[in-house]
Design an enzyme around this catalytic site. Sequence first.
Site, PDB file in Angstrom:
ATOM      1  N   GLN A  22       0.796  -1.228   0.000  1.00 50.02           N
ATOM      2  CA  GLN A  22       0.000   0.000   0.000  1.00 50.02           C
ATOM      3  C   GLN A  22       0.828   1.277   0.000  1.00 50.02           C
ATOM      4  OE1 GLN A  22      -2.576  -1.833   3.319  1.00 50.02           O
ATOM      5  NE2 GLN A  22      -3.968  -0.428   2.308  1.00 50.02           N
ATOM      6  N   ARG A  79       3.964  -0.252  12.906  1.00 52.82           N
ATOM      7  CA  ARG A  79       3.680  -1.578  12.346  1.00 52.82           C
ATOM      8  C   ARG A  79       3.731  -1.491  10.829  1.00 52.82           C
ATOM      9  NH1 ARG A  79      -1.900  -4.054  10.965  1.00 52.82           N
ATOM     10  NH2 ARG A  79      -1.288  -6.157  10.312  1.00 52.82           N
ATOM     11  N   HIS A 122       1.019  -9.400   4.372  1.00 52.85           N
ATOM     12  CA  HIS A 122      -0.116  -8.484   4.272  1.00 52.85           C
ATOM     13  C   HIS A 122      -0.588  -8.479   2.819  1.00 52.85           C
ATOM     14  CE1 HIS A 122      -2.113  -4.854   6.376  1.00 52.85           C
ATOM     15  NE2 HIS A 122      -2.726  -5.017   5.230  1.00 52.85           N
ATOM     16  N   ASN A 166      -1.716 -10.831   8.259  1.00 50.15           N
ATOM     17  CA  ASN A 166      -2.714  -9.789   8.453  1.00 50.15           C
ATOM     18  C   ASN A 166      -4.048 -10.250   7.857  1.00 50.15           C
ATOM     19  OD1 ASN A 166      -3.481  -6.842   9.001  1.00 50.15           O
ATOM     20  ND2 ASN A 166      -4.187  -7.211   6.906  1.00 50.15           N
ATOM     21  N   GLU A 167      -5.054 -10.343   8.695  1.00 50.08           N
ATOM     22  CA  GLU A 167      -6.433 -10.580   8.249  1.00 50.08           C
ATOM     23  C   GLU A 167      -6.556 -11.752   7.261  1.00 50.08           C
ATOM     24  OE1 GLU A 167      -8.012  -6.877   6.816  1.00 50.08           O
ATOM     25  OE2 GLU A 167      -7.732  -5.875   8.728  1.00 50.08           O
ATOM     26  N   ASN A 293      -7.864  -5.941  14.436  1.00 51.83           N
ATOM     27  CA  ASN A 293      -8.177  -4.831  13.520  1.00 51.83           C
ATOM     28  C   ASN A 293      -9.672  -4.569  13.625  1.00 51.83           C
ATOM     29  OD1 ASN A 293      -5.531  -4.972  12.781  1.00 51.83           O
ATOM     30  ND2 ASN A 293      -5.879  -5.532  10.639  1.00 51.83           N
ATOM     31  N   TYR A 295     -12.928  -1.863  12.894  1.00 54.77           N
ATOM     32  CA  TYR A 295     -13.404  -0.675  12.180  1.00 54.77           C
ATOM     33  C   TYR A 295     -14.863  -0.351  12.448  1.00 54.77           C
ATOM     34  CZ  TYR A 295      -9.006  -0.519   9.715  1.00 54.77           C
ATOM     35  OH  TYR A 295      -7.670  -0.429   9.432  1.00 54.77           O
ATOM     36  N   GLU A 350      -4.972  -2.290  14.131  1.00 48.58           N
ATOM     37  CA  GLU A 350      -5.537  -1.301  13.200  1.00 48.58           C
ATOM     38  C   GLU A 350      -6.850  -0.748  13.729  1.00 48.58           C
ATOM     39  OE1 GLU A 350      -6.049  -2.434   9.094  1.00 48.58           O
ATOM     40  OE2 GLU A 350      -4.173  -3.557   9.094  1.00 48.58           O
ATOM     41  N   TRP A 396      -4.707   3.052  11.929  1.00 46.44           N
ATOM     42  CA  TRP A 396      -4.615   2.865  10.477  1.00 46.44           C
ATOM     43  C   TRP A 396      -5.102   4.156   9.844  1.00 46.44           C
ATOM     44  CZ3 TRP A 396      -2.292  -0.697   7.552  1.00 46.44           C
ATOM     45  CH2 TRP A 396      -2.440  -0.515   6.163  1.00 46.44           C
ATOM     46  N   GLU A 403      -5.717   1.890  -1.140  1.00 48.19           N
ATOM     47  CA  GLU A 403      -6.743   1.165  -0.392  1.00 48.19           C
ATOM     48  C   GLU A 403      -7.335   0.044  -1.245  1.00 48.19           C
ATOM     49  OE1 GLU A 403      -7.476   0.922   2.660  1.00 48.19           O
ATOM     50  OE2 GLU A 403      -9.208  -0.379   2.344  1.00 48.19           O
ATOM     51  N   TRP A 404      -6.452  -0.868  -1.722  1.00 47.46           N
ATOM     52  CA  TRP A 404      -6.856  -2.072  -2.431  1.00 47.46           C
ATOM     53  C   TRP A 404      -7.822  -1.783  -3.592  1.00 47.46           C
ATOM     54  CZ3 TRP A 404      -3.067  -4.955  -1.126  1.00 47.46           C
ATOM     55  CH2 TRP A 404      -2.543  -4.886   0.178  1.00 47.46           C
TER      56      TRP A 404
HETATM   57  O1  LIG Z   1      -9.542  -0.997   4.924  1.00 47.95           O
HETATM   58  C1  LIG Z   1      -8.606  -0.389   5.757  1.00 47.95           C
HETATM   59  C2  LIG Z   1      -7.538  -1.403   6.133  1.00 47.95           C
HETATM   60  N1  LIG Z   1      -8.147  -2.590   6.703  1.00 47.95           N
HETATM   61  N2  LIG Z   1      -7.257  -3.593   7.112  1.00 47.95           N
HETATM   62  C3  LIG Z   1      -6.228  -3.975   6.116  1.00 47.95           C
HETATM   63  C4  LIG Z   1      -5.595  -2.750   5.465  1.00 47.95           C
HETATM   64  O2  LIG Z   1      -4.696  -3.155   4.451  1.00 47.95           O
HETATM   65  C5  LIG Z   1      -6.676  -1.828   4.930  1.00 47.95           C
HETATM   66  O3  LIG Z   1      -6.101  -0.709   4.283  1.00 47.95           O
END
Ligand SMILES: OC[C@H]1NNC[C@@H](O)[C@@H]1O
Length: 439
Positions: A22, A79, A122, A166-167, A293, A295, A350, A396, A403-404
């Site tokens: 990213q 991080r 990640h 990550n996730e 993480n 949100y 995050e 974060w 942002e993907w």
């Molecule tokens: O959508 C926000 C964030 N969520 N967790 C993983 C990160 O790579 C994202 O940018």
Amino acid sequence: MKIKRSDFPKEFIFGTATSAYQIEGAAFEDGKEPSIWDIFSHEKGNVKNMENSDVACDHYYRFEEDVELMSQLGLDAYRFSISWPRVLNKNGKKNQKGIDFYNRLVDKLLEKNIIPFITLYHWDLPYYLYEKGGWVNDDIALYFRDYAAMMFELLGDRVKHWITLNEPWCSAFLGYYMGIHAPGHKDINEALKAAHNLLRAHGYAVGVFREIVKDGKVGITNVVMKVEPANEVEEDYQMAVLVDEFINGWFHDPVVFGKYPENAKGVFGKLGIRTYDNDLDIISVPIDFFGVNYYTRQLVTYDPDEPFMYKIVPGNLPKTEMGWEVYPSGLYDMLKKLYIRYRLPLYITENGMAGPDKLEGGLVKDTYRIDYLMKHFEMALKAINDGIDLRGYFIWSLMDNFEWAEGYSKRFGIIYVDYSTQKRYFKDSALWLKDFLNS
Ligand SMILES: OC[C@H]1NNC[C@@H](O)[C@@H]1O
């Protein structure tokens, strides 16, 4: 009641988080090989405005400036993730230039008394491994183990806090079932197999970590959501239990209990998916912490026409640019739920928001982000005061970044990045954080 930094335990750490794909850019430079995201982002239709991270925030070349900015803010920790295809090539050989980048980054952080937290994976899987089957190929867990061992050997003398994945929920279900993340597959059987192999990879990495970084701490970071029934009816409550296990348990229970969550497993079992129970000993080797993480919440309602009999219902609370409801109490609820169930130390790895950030006269008046962060800091403090072993909080993100599937349209940073000039600007939230960290 305005909370202060001094209300938190003195050893509590505040930091910011990013990830390699990213922010780094230099996607094909200095020997780096392509990741699945380098390929996926260049394929039409996958990323808004066909954007990619060929350059991103140019962090590969600007990391010293960025660490200086972290130091000016007074951050305790940072991080970041390692780009696997930047350090290890398809012939299994080290890429020294890529390794040198991470050596210099770690040394710069330590010079500024900023504690490095490294995420090994990640989402940027080396593309050549994807060509061998990626996360659906059982051997991927051993490739990951060898990559992890190499990084532990190279950086473990200076880096004592590591996160394997990550996730993994996103890697498996956004990448292999919903198709909105790399590699863009839409196959539930592949997704469940990928999920299982991600957990196996995690377990193997923890195993070698114990041999190599004896004085280090290792965990796994999962995204969690406060799952609630959309309507106060029995069938929605039942779906909320199932979805809660699926989102908030599928990558927690096997790691701690050595078994998949019962109700959710019942659903997937019907799909005839092997749950590979004999691997669960590897998967459930003890870890030192969970990365959390958080949100937002997720409202679910029963819908027999949906593949898993539920659908997500939009809530009516104020939302961020991502369309995610602002729901600070959900952070407290999830920290409490995780700590009671798993009894492991927790780091918020995050939390943050995408905002309608506008740069005007060198300033970004993101008062909404200050409010968001303050409310979530309050929930973190409430959790600590209720006896939850919460040890840190990473915002974060340090800076706006890729942002993907949303590309650069979503700004999560406390630092604004003008991508046309690569100039960085402290948003008001960064200036607020600097004051908070000194309060
Ligand atoms: O959508 C926000 C964030 N969520 N967790 C993983 C990160 O790579 C994202 O940018």
